[in-house]
Design a protein around this motif. Structure first.
Motif, PDB file in Angstrom:
ATOM      1  N   CYS A   1      -0.381   2.546  -5.742  1.00 43.63           N
ATOM      2  CA  CYS A   1       1.003   2.953  -5.522  1.00 43.63           C
ATOM      3  C   CYS A   1       1.717   3.002  -6.865  1.00 43.63           C
ATOM      4  O   CYS A   1       1.673   2.031  -7.630  1.00 43.63           O
ATOM      5  N   LEU A   2       2.365   4.111  -7.132  1.00 43.31           N
ATOM      6  CA  LEU A   2       2.986   4.325  -8.442  1.00 43.31           C
ATOM      7  C   LEU A   2       4.496   4.449  -8.289  1.00 43.31           C
ATOM      8  O   LEU A   2       4.987   5.260  -7.506  1.00 43.31           O
ATOM      9  N   GLU A   3       5.243   3.626  -9.065  1.00 44.39           N
ATOM     10  CA  GLU A   3       6.710   3.599  -9.022  1.00 44.39           C
ATOM     11  C   GLU A   3       7.262   3.781 -10.434  1.00 44.39           C
ATOM     12  O   GLU A   3       6.611   3.353 -11.405  1.00 44.39           O
ATOM     13  N   PRO A   4       8.463   4.350 -10.601  1.00 44.67           N
ATOM     14  CA  PRO A   4       9.073   4.381 -11.938  1.00 44.67           C
ATOM     15  C   PRO A   4       9.341   2.968 -12.450  1.00 44.67           C
ATOM     16  O   PRO A   4       8.976   2.612 -13.564  1.00 44.67           O
ATOM     17  N   VAL A   5      10.025   2.148 -11.624  1.00 38.69           N
ATOM     18  CA  VAL A   5      10.205   0.713 -11.873  1.00 38.69           C
ATOM     19  C   VAL A   5      10.007   0.005 -10.541  1.00 38.69           C
ATOM     20  O   VAL A   5      10.206   0.606  -9.483  1.00 38.69           O
ATOM     21  N   LEU A   6       9.647  -1.260 -10.588  1.00 39.57           N
ATOM     22  CA  LEU A   6       9.499  -2.038  -9.361  1.00 39.57           C
ATOM     23  C   LEU A   6      10.811  -2.767  -9.112  1.00 39.57           C
ATOM     24  O   LEU A   6      11.095  -3.797  -9.717  1.00 39.57           O
ATOM     25  N   ALA A   7      11.622  -2.234  -8.199  1.00 36.48           N
ATOM     26  CA  ALA A   7      12.904  -2.845  -7.859  1.00 36.48           C
ATOM     27  C   ALA A   7      12.684  -3.987  -6.859  1.00 36.48           C
ATOM     28  O   ALA A   7      11.681  -4.013  -6.147  1.00 36.48           O
ATOM     29  N   PRO A   8      13.628  -4.928  -6.767  1.00 37.87           N
ATOM     30  CA  PRO A   8      13.451  -6.069  -5.860  1.00 37.87           C
ATOM     31  C   PRO A   8      13.210  -5.672  -4.411  1.00 37.87           C
ATOM     32  O   PRO A   8      12.444  -6.335  -3.703  1.00 37.87           O
ATOM     33  N   TYR A   9      13.846  -4.581  -3.954  1.00 36.17           N
ATOM     34  CA  TYR A   9      13.662  -4.193  -2.555  1.00 36.17           C
ATOM     35  C   TYR A   9      12.282  -3.604  -2.293  1.00 36.17           C
ATOM     36  O   TYR A   9      11.854  -3.508  -1.138  1.00 36.17           O
ATOM     37  N   SER A  10      11.559  -3.220  -3.330  1.00 37.36           N
ATOM     38  CA  SER A  10      10.204  -2.696  -3.140  1.00 37.36           C
ATOM     39  C   SER A  10       9.174  -3.803  -2.952  1.00 37.36           C
ATOM     40  O   SER A  10       8.131  -3.588  -2.334  1.00 37.36           O
ATOM     41  N   VAL A  11       9.453  -4.981  -3.495  1.00 38.79           N
ATOM     42  CA  VAL A  11       8.478  -6.072  -3.448  1.00 38.79           C
ATOM     43  C   VAL A  11       8.114  -6.466  -2.019  1.00 38.79           C
ATOM     44  O   VAL A  11       6.918  -6.518  -1.674  1.00 38.79           O
ATOM     45  N   PRO A  12       9.084  -6.744  -1.129  1.00 41.91           N
ATOM     46  CA  PRO A  12       8.687  -7.108   0.246  1.00 41.91           C
ATOM     47  C   PRO A  12       7.993  -5.981   0.988  1.00 41.91           C
ATOM     48  O   PRO A  12       7.195  -6.245   1.906  1.00 41.91           O
ATOM     49  N   ARG A  13       8.247  -4.736   0.611  1.00 40.59           N
ATOM     50  CA  ARG A  13       7.556  -3.605   1.248  1.00 40.59           C
ATOM     51  C   ARG A  13       6.057  -3.660   0.941  1.00 40.59           C
ATOM     52  O   ARG A  13       5.222  -3.621   1.849  1.00 40.59           O
ATOM     53  N   PHE A  14       5.723  -3.749  -0.340  1.00 40.27           N
ATOM     54  CA  PHE A  14       4.310  -3.775  -0.724  1.00 40.27           C
ATOM     55  C   PHE A  14       3.621  -5.061  -0.246  1.00 40.27           C
ATOM     56  O   PHE A  14       2.447  -5.042   0.114  1.00 40.27           O
ATOM     57  N   LYS A  15       4.376  -6.148  -0.244  1.00 39.93           N
ATOM     58  CA  LYS A  15       3.823  -7.412   0.240  1.00 39.93           C
ATOM     59  C   LYS A  15       3.463  -7.295   1.723  1.00 39.93           C
ATOM     60  O   LYS A  15       2.389  -7.732   2.156  1.00 39.93           O
ATOM     61  N   ALA A  16       4.361  -6.697   2.504  1.00 43.59           N
ATOM     62  CA  ALA A  16       4.099  -6.503   3.936  1.00 43.59           C
ATOM     63  C   ALA A  16       2.935  -5.545   4.148  1.00 43.59           C
ATOM     64  O   ALA A  16       2.129  -5.715   5.071  1.00 43.59           O
ATOM     65  N   PHE A  17       2.833  -4.532   3.290  1.00 39.13           N
ATOM     66  CA  PHE A  17       1.762  -3.549   3.386  1.00 39.13           C
ATOM     67  C   PHE A  17       0.404  -4.199   3.162  1.00 39.13           C
ATOM     68  O   PHE A  17      -0.538  -4.000   3.934  1.00 39.13           O
ATOM     69  N   GLN A  18       0.316  -5.029   2.123  1.00 40.48           N
ATOM     70  CA  GLN A  18      -0.947  -5.728   1.864  1.00 40.48           C
ATOM     71  C   GLN A  18      -1.272  -6.724   2.973  1.00 40.48           C
ATOM     72  O   GLN A  18      -2.431  -6.863   3.375  1.00 40.48           O
ATOM     73  N   SER A  19      -0.248  -7.406   3.493  1.00 39.51           N
ATOM     74  CA  SER A  19      -0.463  -8.372   4.572  1.00 39.51           C
ATOM     75  C   SER A  19      -0.925  -7.688   5.854  1.00 39.51           C
ATOM     76  O   SER A  19      -1.801  -8.198   6.560  1.00 39.51           O
ATOM     77  N   LEU A  20      -0.339  -6.530   6.152  1.00 37.50           N
ATOM     78  CA  LEU A  20      -0.703  -5.792   7.361  1.00 37.50           C
ATOM     79  C   LEU A  20      -2.130  -5.292   7.301  1.00 37.50           C
ATOM     80  O   LEU A  20      -2.839  -5.293   8.317  1.00 37.50           O
ATOM     81  N   ARG A  21      -2.551  -4.837   6.114  1.00 37.87           N
ATOM     82  CA  ARG A  21      -3.871  -4.225   5.979  1.00 37.87           C
ATOM     83  C   ARG A  21      -4.724  -4.978   4.968  1.00 37.87           C
ATOM     84  O   ARG A  21      -4.862  -4.554   3.806  1.00 37.87           O
ATOM     85  N   PRO A  22      -5.306  -6.094   5.379  1.00 35.19           N
ATOM     86  CA  PRO A  22      -6.191  -6.820   4.463  1.00 35.19           C
ATOM     87  C   PRO A  22      -7.443  -6.034   4.102  1.00 35.19           C
ATOM     88  O   PRO A  22      -8.148  -6.398   3.154  1.00 35.19           O
ATOM     89  N   ASP A  23      -7.711  -4.945   4.851  1.00 34.89           N
ATOM     90  CA  ASP A  23      -8.849  -4.093   4.499  1.00 34.89           C
ATOM     91  C   ASP A  23      -8.523  -3.159   3.344  1.00 34.89           C
ATOM     92  O   ASP A  23      -9.400  -2.446   2.856  1.00 34.89           O
ATOM     93  N   TYR A  24      -7.247  -3.137   2.917  1.00 35.61           N
ATOM     94  CA  TYR A  24      -6.838  -2.383   1.736  1.00 35.61           C
ATOM     95  C   TYR A  24      -6.761  -3.330   0.535  1.00 35.61           C
ATOM     96  O   TYR A  24      -6.408  -4.499   0.682  1.00 35.61           O
TER      97      TYR A  24
END
Length: 403
Positions: A7-30
């Motif tokens: 996943c590529l972002e210009p900058v990692l803003a605070p509101y993006s962190v819980p999104r990616f964290k939830a994404f990794q938690s949801l899909r441990p196969d990723y």
């Protein structure tokens, strides 16, 4: 073996962190890998804590502002990162930065899936039809699917020729629990906290940058008109933030009672102000979405939002959890402020409806939508490849048959 998703972002803003964290938690196969081109922007430095992100994270150029990055250097660094990880899927924030376009080109060269994410809408700025056609042509060639903020962003992609069946929505979310919890803490000790922060008993709250697109001079005009009409029963107006128009606004509010400049605060402190406020107001003339509306609604506030904000279609139920206003009509805004602060409106009930709406927009729903986008797009691409192989095989057998 885990499938790598970059996943590529210009900058990692605070509101993006819980999104990616939830994404990794949801899909441990990723194996979720995130790269930000930089850690900072000219207007702000987010200061992300990297200790417990829950996903792999790197910064391409941590010491430079993202706006000052060399285009060729961006592209080279992104290519190096993708070549090293060789992901099956690349999730890319738009196409404005050369690093994003380089990532999209990499996916075409390697025959990997590419997913566009973004919240641009047609009305957030003036659009050149020729330029939009070129962008649409490029996007259709380089992205297999799109994950957009909402229906306005989806409509913009459709205007560029992107098929609706390849567009998922639900991109703009925040960590609702953070703002809900912060507001609850503030309400437990409301009286003393108001005194310490020098805040009125009841007030409209603006949160954001003091810049032209936020339309604050017109908001102050509307508030002055509202004060003249409502007089002693008027709520205050708290402006939380800072920016290039701050001095102009301070001059404009002279002689207008009830206006408080609260300064700039970290994201983890905003819940306190939401908890003490009576209503959020966002009068922007240009706003791709408006994440402060998510934050305020998660904290249980009614909202007054400009119709130019991308979030209104999804988040604002006119008359139920707030009101939609014309940002160019200061008298109209004043009238809505009068209604909101009157006995005709039950702001507690409106705030509860806001909470219910926000239950549909969380990091977890973001993760589910993105995962569904990836899974369905991958399946569609496999079916297409299999169909093409079958057709080619049939054609070859036909050619071998004797005439």
């Amino acid at each position: 073996m885990k499938m790598t998703v970059c996943c590529l972002e210009p900058v990692l803003a605070p509101y993006s962190v819980p999104r990616f964290k939830a994404f990794q938690s949801l899909r441990p196969d990723y194996s979720v890998r995130v790269m930000a081109l930089s850690a900072r922007e000219q207007m702000r430095e987010w200061g992300i804590c990297k200790d417990d992100l829950g996903f792999d994270y790197v910064e391409a150029f941590p010491e430079k502002n993202v706006e000052s990055l060399d285009s060729r250097a961006q592209a080279e660094r992104v290519f190096q990162w993708l070549n090293a990880l060789d992901p099956a899927v690349v999730v890319i924030s738009g196409y404005f930065y050369s690093g994003m376009r380089a990532a999209a080109r990499w996916t075409r060269q390697r025959k990997r899936l590419s997913i566009y994410i973004g919240d641009s809408q047609w009305g957030d700025r003036r659009r050149n039809p020729v330029k939009e056609w070129v962008k649409g042509w490029w996007a259709r060639r380089h992205y297999d699917a799109a994950f957009a903020a909402g229906e306005r962003a989806a409509a913009y992609l459709q205007k560029m020729g992107f098929p609706r069946e390849k567009i998922w929505t639900g991109f703009d979310v925040v960590d609702n629990q953070v703002f809900s919890a912060g507001a609850a803490v503030a309400r437990q000790d409301a009286a003393s906290l108001r005194g310490r922060l020098n805040l009125p008993e009841r007030f409209f709250l603006f949160v954001g940058r003091f810049s032209p697109e936020k339309n604050l001079p017109r908001l102050v005009e509307a508030y002055a008109s509202y004060r003249r009409t409502t007089k002693s029963d008027a709520w205050g107006l708290v402006l939380l933030g800072g920016g290039p128009q701050e001095k102009l606004l301070q001059q404009q509010v002279q002689g207008i009672p009830g206006v408080v400049f609260a300064g700039s605060h970290r994201a983890d402190q905003l819940g306190l102000y939401y908890g003490l406020a009576s209503c959020l107001i966002l009068p922007s003339v240009s706003e791709t979405w408006g994440l402060v509306v998510n934050e305020a609604m998660a904290a249980g506030l009614p909202v007054i939002v400009s119709h130019r904000c991308g979030c209104v279609a999804e988040l604002v139920r006119h008359g139920l959890n707030g009101y939609v206003v014309d940002p160019f009509d200061s008298e109209g805004m004043a009238q809505v402020m009068t209604v909101m602060s009157s006995t005709l409106v039950d702001i507690a009930s409106m705030g509860e409806i806001s909470r219910r709406i926000m239950a549909l927009y969380t990091p977890e729903t973001w993760a589910k939508s993105l995962a569904d986008c990836i899974d369905r797009t991958a399946a569609s691409c496999r079916q297409r490849v299999e169909a093409e192989a079958t057709n080619m095989s049939g054609s070859l057998q036909h050619e071998k048959q004797p005439s």
